[in-house]
Design an enzyme around this catalytic site. Structure first.
Site, PDB file in Angstrom:
ATOM      1  N   CYS A 148       3.703   3.936  -2.214  1.00  0.00           N
ATOM      2  CA  CYS A 148       2.372   3.733  -2.692  1.00  0.00           C
ATOM      3  C   CYS A 148       1.341   4.803  -2.017  1.00  0.00           C
ATOM      4  O   CYS A 148       0.380   5.250  -2.675  1.00  0.00           O
ATOM      5  CB  CYS A 148       1.802   2.416  -2.561  1.00  0.00           C
ATOM      6  N   HIS A 195      -1.221  -1.081   1.755  1.00  0.00           N
ATOM      7  CA  HIS A 195      -1.300  -0.718   0.287  1.00  0.00           C
ATOM      8  C   HIS A 195      -2.325   0.014   0.255  1.00  0.00           C
ATOM      9  O   HIS A 195      -3.456  -0.013   0.821  1.00  0.00           O
ATOM     10  CB  HIS A 195      -1.267  -1.940  -0.695  1.00  0.00           C
ATOM     11  N   ASP A 212      -4.713   0.992  -9.772  1.00  0.00           N
ATOM     12  CA  ASP A 212      -3.526   1.300  -9.215  1.00  0.00           C
ATOM     13  C   ASP A 212      -2.459   2.045  -9.803  1.00  0.00           C
ATOM     14  O   ASP A 212      -1.848   1.453 -10.640  1.00  0.00           O
ATOM     15  CB  ASP A 212      -2.974  -0.226  -8.764  1.00  0.00           C
TER      16      ASP A 212
END
Ligand SMILES: [Zn+2]
Length: 519
Positions: A148, A195, A212
């Site tokens: 990520c 994250h 995202d």
């Protein structure tokens, strides 16, 4: 105790400065030029305009940018960036497994911001493989791989470039930009939750919107708390001209956030002071009217975030990026994994009829249980688990089917059926249709305890319901499907499930059907 707090604090502020620098690095012209070559901005712009027009809206209106962002994230996830679980061995191509050891970075790796190098050992030839965690977007444009951190870093940067680029080359868009504040993107970090993702400022909606790229999710800010079960405490957004606390957008329980903050070792006043001072410093490069506009934007955002929102159904899913093992090791999702974990269990109606009859229709993308007329919308919502699979609609060929995500070598999907202690399955029949092209491979296994039965799933021979006598007397079974193989760029398309025409409901055969009779 105080010593530990100090070092945690030092780490936090070290990280904060690092994120500020990272976002500023997006503005470097030499890196921007490289990104312009990589971005398919003509296609993305074209698709976005078509979609705006298709939705009956004006392609020259500000909403174009929201559609452009949707195309950008789709392209980024499906065609451009790859997820890294563990590297393949560069010597023999076999799988590797992580070793609990950080390797020393080389000078070259350090130059591209990789101070952390993960080590992996080949399971076959013992070769040591390196996975440098690059921070430089210039480098990431070439490697196109990561987790990520790399995903959000590279995606946020490309959004910035996309807007530069469209605005420079497209007259219509140029007109907007001359009169409006430059579209903004932010790199968003969950400071305690490991994250990161992106936010952009929607000129049409006049608000910041969550994106995202790992999940191809847009405007689903509550998905981390509601879907991934994350405890939201501090979330900060980093832009080229400001930093902001955006925590409240990501929680539907502001009281709990405040309680967690009071207990956390990070002092809110010190953090606010940092955000304020940094913003003053970054804003200094703006012109007077831009500064004013930004102030209004940030004030509106604060008001917007004060509203506690409740998570809609779209926030409830677990992670889709990353392998199951990786998801489980991070404890995300519904306790055990990031999957839906839906289980088909007979309802009272079905038990009374001694029969459960499930049909999945790909055209309408829904499961139907004929006894009791129950509908489950969305293929994913009826699965126990799935990995790297999506539903594709081919507009030109007018077909819909499930396939693995573009660029993925493998995809898998499973469905679980279960009855309670006092019920037994007597007769199970399954129809499971797949379509193979080139050397695409579809493997379907029905498992119950020790019993394993391979299902034939070719579209032509799969037309019949197959009785599975091995399941008589059992209480549970799982249908596991694996998609792989295929040739070239379209390999993902060479193994398709439940291919149906999108034009009519006239198909006489449901491509996926399970009938269970009980005793
Ligand atoms: Zn090897």
């Amino acid at each position: 105790m105080s010593c530990r707090v100090a070092s945690a604090d030092q780490r936090l502020y070290g990280n904060l400065h690092h994120y500020v620098d990272q976002v500023l690095s997006y503005e470097r012209q030499c890196v921007v030029n490289k990104a312009i070559d990589v971005l398919p901005w003509i296609e993305l712009t074209k698709l976005a305009k078509e979609n705006v027009a298709g939705a009956g809206l004006d392609p020259n209106s500000l909403i174009f940018w929201d559609f452009l962002m949707a195309e950008a994230v789709k392209w980024f996830k499906r065609s451009f960036f790859k997820w890294m679980t563990a590297p393949k061995c560069s010597q023999c191509g076999c799988d590797t497994s992580a070793i609990p050891l950080q390797l020393q970075p080389t000078q070259e790796e350090l130059n591209y911001g990789a101070s952390r190098i993960e080590g992996y050992r080949c399971t076959s030839c013992d070769h040591l493989e390196r996975f440098p965690r690059y921070n430089s977007v210039e480098k990431l444009l070439g490697t196109c791989v990561g987790r990520c951190g790399e995903w959000a870093n590279c995606f946020t940067f490309l959004c910035r470039v996309l807007q530069f680029n469209v605005s420079c080359r497209d007259e219509i868009c140029m007109r907007f930009l001359l009169n409006t504040y430059q579209i903004q993107v932010r790199y968003v970090v969950d400071l305690l939750g490991d994250h990161v993702w992106t936010e952009y400022y929607s000129l049409h909606e006049k608000r910041w919107i969550h994106v995202d790229p790992c999940e191809e999710a847009i405007d689903r800010p509550l998905m981390y708390e509601a879907g991934w079960k994350k405890e939201i405490t501090f979330i900060c957004a980093f832009a080229r001209d400001h930093v902001a606390d955006v925590t409240m957008r990501y929680s539907s329980n502001h009281g709990a956030v405040i309680n967690r903050r009071l207990k956390s070792s990070f002092e809110s006043p010190r953090l606010y002071n940092f955000l304020w001072k940094t913003t003053q410093r970054l804003k200094a490069c703006l012109m007077e009217n831009q500064r004013k506009e930004l102030d209004v934007q940030l004030a509106c955002d604060l008001v917007n975030m004060m509203v506690e929102r409740t998570p809609g159904q779209e926030s409830m899913g677990g992670r889709t990026s990353g392998s199951m093992a990786w998801i489980m090791s991070r404890g995300e999702g519904d306790g055990q994994s990031g999957d839906v974990k839906f289980v088909f269990r007979p309802s009272a109606r079905e038990l009374a009829c001694n029969k459960m009859h499930m049909k999945y229709n790909c055209r309408r993308d829904m499961y139907e249980r004929t006894v009791g007329q129950e509908i489950i919308p969305g293929w994913r919502n009826g699965t126990y688990s799935s990995y790297g699979v999506f539903r594709k609609e081919e507009r030109d060929w007018k077909k819909a089917y499930l396939a693995r995500l573009e660029g993925r070598e493998r995809g898998s999907i499973s469905w679980l059926f279960e009855v309670s202690e006092d019920v037994t399955m007597k007769d199970v029949r399954i129809r499971f249709c797949g379509s193979r092209f080139e050397d695409g491979d579809i493997s379907v296994t029905v498992t119950s305890g020790e019993t394993q039965v391979k299902l034939n799933c070719d579209q032509d021979s799969g037309g019949d319901l197959t009785a599975i006598p091995e399941l008589a007397g059992t209480k549970t079974f799982c249908i596991d499907c694996k998609l792989s193989g295929g040739v070239g760029d379209c390999a993902w398309q060479h193994a398709q499930l439940f291919r149906e025409s999108t034009e009519s409901d006239a198909e006489d055969v449901t491509p996926f059907e399970v009938i269970i009779c009980f005793e």
